[in-house]
Design an enzyme around this catalytic site. Sequence first.
Site, PDB file in Angstrom:
ATOM      1  CB  VAL A 124     -24.605  20.065 -26.557  1.00 41.45           C
ATOM      2  CG1 VAL A 124     -25.793  20.365 -25.667  1.00 41.45           C
ATOM      3  CG2 VAL A 124     -24.957  20.311 -28.009  1.00 41.45           C
ATOM      4  CB  CYS A 125     -19.427  21.441 -28.756  1.00 45.56           C
ATOM      5  SG  CYS A 125     -18.002  20.688 -29.541  1.00 45.56           S
ATOM      6  CB  ILE A 126     -17.339  18.833 -23.955  1.00 47.38           C
ATOM      7  CG1 ILE A 126     -17.565  17.412 -24.495  1.00 47.38           C
ATOM      8  CG2 ILE A 126     -18.558  19.290 -23.155  1.00 47.38           C
ATOM      9  CD1 ILE A 126     -17.671  16.353 -23.417  1.00 47.38           C
ATOM     10  CB  THR A 127     -14.288  20.124 -29.101  1.00 48.01           C
ATOM     11  OG1 THR A 127     -15.186  19.249 -29.788  1.00 48.01           O
ATOM     12  CG2 THR A 127     -12.935  20.111 -29.781  1.00 48.01           C
ATOM     13  CE  LYS A 128     -16.606  25.440 -24.659  1.00 45.79           C
ATOM     14  NZ  LYS A 128     -17.540  24.822 -25.601  1.00 45.79           N
TER      15      LYS A 128
END
Length: 326
Positions: free
Chosen positions: A174-178
Amino acid sequence: MENVFDYEDIQLIPAKCIVNSRSECDTSVRLGGHTFKLPVVPANMQTIIDEKLAISLAENGYFYVMHRFEPETRIDFIKDMNARGLFSSISVGVKDEEYEFVRQLAEENLTPEYVTIDIAHGHSNAVIEMIQHLKKHLPDSFVIAGNVGTPEAVRELENAGADATKVGIGPGKVCITKIKTGFGTGGWQLAALRWCAKAASKPIIADGGIRTHGDIAKSIRFGATMVMIGSLFAGHEESPGQTIEKDGKLYKEYFGSASEFQKGEKKNVEGKKMHVAHKGSIKDTLIEMEQDLQSSISYAGGTKLNAIRNVDYVIVKNSIFNGDKY
């Protein structure tokens, strides 16, 4: 950086088995002043951990890290854990009020056994200063600092006084940093872990990108002492997320720590929300993880976790899932 790979690109190679049953294999690990049943810790996220689950994990011999998104509850939480005779493990940020909070703990003679400095980009002066502040005011706390993705960062945080570092920038489900920033260890988290572990002299916690139980063994092979896991722990009966019914099936919310759902606003968003199928009790998942890891140890030709660190591996660039959805 030579040899860039992720979890699904790696297979560990078996060594001669020396046990008659996998139940002879010991999955326990020591971190700080305690020994835990598994080298696994649920992510310090709002939809993964809450006070009730923290108590249950600690009572049953598992590590936990409480999240930092209800800062005003932390002192009562530490007191409650102390009263129960359990270890306390909290998270802090790096804003000014966190410095005051640490001073307050020292004044009240409250020393949490574990303090995790929980920042998306942990290779920063802000984190180094907070490590030093913690070590000055709470010298007996075991300080975990993160998150980082390079050997330089690991060395700097260790030199500042961190007792362990947390490795992983944006590989989580659920991480969209990339996507939002172009930066991070998403897609090569396992290689980043290996790179960081070679520079480390203290324990490393691998954080993010774990999709299967085999990935826990792979993390240990490449230098992790402990493995932090979000999505595999989301969706359980005990998980704090809301339960939702869709088409007769039960789901639970799971959202990222920098998502608008957690922040309550759409500003600097680097997380998203998803619905995870309801998975029953977390106790069953922990038992299954333990059994799978016992099998991993038996394949590694040993009786303890350390055996996994010595096995050979191959890089299978077309992914071990051959395009199949696991």
